[in-house]
Design an enzyme around this catalytic site. Structure first.
Site, short mmCIF file in Angstrom:
data_model
loop_
_atom_site.label_atom_id
_atom_site.label_comp_id
_atom_site.label_asym_id
_atom_site.label_seq_id
_atom_site.Cartn_x
_atom_site.Cartn_y
_atom_site.Cartn_z
N LYS A 1 0.69 -1.47 -0.09
CA LYS A 1 -0.03 -0.06 0.15
C LYS A 1 0.92 1.34 -0.13
O LYS A 1 0.22 2.45 -0.13
CB LYS A 1 -0.87 -0.04 1.32
N ASP B 1 14.79 -0.61 0.05
CA ASP B 1 15.48 -0.81 1.32
C ASP B 1 16.52 -1.75 1.00
O ASP B 1 17.75 -1.41 0.21
CB ASP B 1 14.76 -1.18 2.29
N PHE C 1 13.95 4.61 10.51
CA PHE C 1 12.83 4.22 9.80
C PHE C 1 11.79 5.58 9.58
O PHE C 1 11.79 6.31 10.32
CB PHE C 1 11.92 3.34 10.93
P1 IMP Z 1 13.09 -4.22 0.74
O1 IMP Z 1 12.64 -5.43 0.07
O2 IMP Z 1 13.95 -4.46 1.87
O3 IMP Z 1 13.65 -3.27 -0.26
O4 IMP Z 1 11.81 -3.56 1.07
C1 IMP Z 1 11.18 -2.45 0.76
C2 IMP Z 1 9.88 -2.43 1.45
O5 IMP Z 1 10.03 -2.32 3.15
C3 IMP Z 1 9.19 -1.17 1.29
O6 IMP Z 1 8.33 -1.18 -0.05
C4 IMP Z 1 8.45 -0.68 2.51
O7 IMP Z 1 7.03 -1.51 2.43
C5 IMP Z 1 9.21 -1.39 3.53
N1 IMP Z 1 10.23 -0.41 4.38
C6 IMP Z 1 11.52 -0.31 4.20
N2 IMP Z 1 11.83 1.12 4.89
C7 IMP Z 1 10.75 1.43 5.36
C8 IMP Z 1 10.75 2.72 6.26
O8 IMP Z 1 11.62 3.34 6.59
N3 IMP Z 1 9.38 2.78 6.59
C9 IMP Z 1 8.29 2.13 6.48
N4 IMP Z 1 8.36 0.97 5.46
C10 IMP Z 1 9.60 0.60 4.94
#
Ligand code: IMP
Length: 197
Positions: free
Chosen positions: A42, A98, A147
């Site tokens: 979302k 991330d 975060f």
């Molecule tokens: P990745 O697969 O580790 O790149 O994760 C990406 C997903 O993690 C994003 O689409 C977010 O849903 C969640 N995410 C990563 N960092 C944050 C943050 O600082 N705040 C909120 N959601 C996050």
């Protein structure tokens, strides 16, 4: 709540300005094409709604939802797009990249569907946390590893509706009380929820 545990890092005006720039870049790059913007639910919904209104092209908008499981961050499509993506120029709209695991898998899944092209627009890039190298063709802001909340990003489903982007300097505060920042974020109208009434 400890002072300074929750600070605004990108204002509404800065978000608006950057989203305008990204929209203009995409408009120029896709001239003569009809891209499909695919928002990853979302978190991307606020960004996507603002971004597509800065794109002066005939374009479609669709969504998908992913579930992540396992320590390796494996990804499944929990809700798929309605539009068939085969042969289409797809612009994946992400809130934040991330580790890069989600986006890497998603790009692979889309490429396997025979898309004409796939590019990503991510509002935020936590580049220092990257585990897998993944292309991000359009990037809003590079951010640190705090975060972040607001402008679509959540903590346990809340705070998505903040108009600007906030950093949580001490996540333990939220772990103890998910609504710890409600009054700071929303003002006194949030007090009832904040006090659990
Ligand atoms: P990745 O697969 O580790 O790149 O994760 C990406 C997903 O993690 C994003 O689409 C977010 O849903 C969640 N995410 C990563 N960092 C944050 C943050 O600082 N705040 C909120 N959601 C996050």
């Amino acid at each position: 709540m400890s002072a300074g545990a929750f600070i605004e890092v990108v204002s509404e005006a800065q978000l608006h300005q950057r989203v305008q720039q990204l929209g203009a870049e995409i408009t120029a790059d896709y001239e003569g094409e009809e891209p499909v913007f695919v928002g990853v639910l979302k978190g991307s919904m606020v960004f996507l709604a603002d971004l597509v209104r800065q794109v002066d092209l005939t374009a479609e908008v669709d969504f998908l939802a992913l579930t992540r499981f396992g320590k390796e961050g494996r990804v499944n499509i929990a809700m798929d797009t309605e539009v068939s993506l085969a042969g289409r120029h797809v612009v994946v709209v992400e809130d934040i990249v991330d580790t890069g695991l989600t986006l890497t898998t998603l790009r692979r899944l889309l490429e396997a569907r025979g898309v004409a092209s796939v590019r990503t627009v991510a509002l935020l890039d936590k580049a220092t946390r990257r585990i897998v190298d993944v292309p991000i063709e359009y990037r809003g802001f590079e951010v640190g590893d705090e975060f972040l909340l607001g402008y679509g990003l959540d903590w346990s489903g809340t705070y998505r509706n903040l108009r600007s982007l906030w950093a949580v300097m001490d996540v333990a505060v939220l772990t103890g009380d998910p609504l710890a920042f409600a009054v700071t974020a929303y003002g006194s109208s949030a007090r009832a929820a904040d006090s659990g009434q």
